[in-house]
Write a protein that holds these residues in place. Structure first.
Motif, short mmCIF file in Angstrom:
data_model
loop_
_atom_site.label_atom_id
_atom_site.label_comp_id
_atom_site.label_asym_id
_atom_site.label_seq_id
_atom_site.Cartn_x
_atom_site.Cartn_y
_atom_site.Cartn_z
N THR A 1 15.41 -47.25 -3.10
CA THR A 1 15.30 -45.96 -3.77
C THR A 1 13.83 -45.62 -4.01
N PRO A 2 13.52 -44.37 -4.35
CA PRO A 2 12.14 -44.02 -4.69
C PRO A 2 11.60 -44.81 -5.88
N ASP A 3 12.51 -45.33 -6.74
CA ASP A 3 12.11 -46.17 -7.87
C ASP A 3 12.04 -47.64 -7.49
N SER A 4 12.12 -47.94 -6.20
CA SER A 4 12.05 -49.31 -5.65
C SER A 4 13.26 -50.17 -6.00
N TRP A 5 14.40 -49.56 -6.26
CA TRP A 5 15.62 -50.33 -6.48
C TRP A 5 16.21 -50.67 -5.13
N PRO A 6 16.44 -51.96 -4.84
CA PRO A 6 17.08 -52.34 -3.58
C PRO A 6 18.59 -52.20 -3.70
#
Length: 126
Positions: A83-88
């Motif tokens: 995600t754009p928030d770096s959630w894999p």
């Protein structure tokens, strides 16, 4: 000639595969439907087929923003959607999230906000 004194030269193909995209010989062979022996030949300088190079690049990291503005900041890295928030996100996490949204189908936007708020609170508990 003494084999011990020979220095092994790292080829551009090996730099491309291992250092640029962090792929092992085994990972590359599986990804490209080739044998490890073939990948080692590439490492020695044999030409990597363009489709295999493309697969390696896509596997290592692919930016999805060219698809649509809604995908801005999203990417695929190895086996995860980032995600754009770096959630894999794994496929199981995506399915679970969608199921949670479907349960609260009456007011989806409010429910989505509630799920995100709860998820952020749970993440801080670690």
């Amino acid at each position: 000639m003494n084999k011990i004194n020979k220095k092994r030269r790292i080829t551009d193909n090996e730099i491309f595969r291992f250092y640029a995209y962090n792929l092992t010989v085994e990972m590359t062979a599986k990804l490209c439907f080739k044998t490890p022996k073939t990948v080692l030949q590439w490492d020695k300088g044999k030409t990597i087929p363009p489709i295999c190079k493309r697969l390696m690049k896509m596997y290592a990291c692919r930016d999805l923003s060219p698809l649509d503005d809604d995908w801005q900041g999203w990417k695929i890295s190895q086996d995860k959607l980032i995600t754009p928030d770096s959630w894999p996100l794994t496929p199981n996490r995506i399915i679970m999230g969608n199921a949670l949204i479907e349960i609260g189908a009456v007011d989806k936007l409010r429910f989505q906000r509630e799920v995100l708020r709860t998820a952020r609170m749970l993440k801080r508990l670690k």
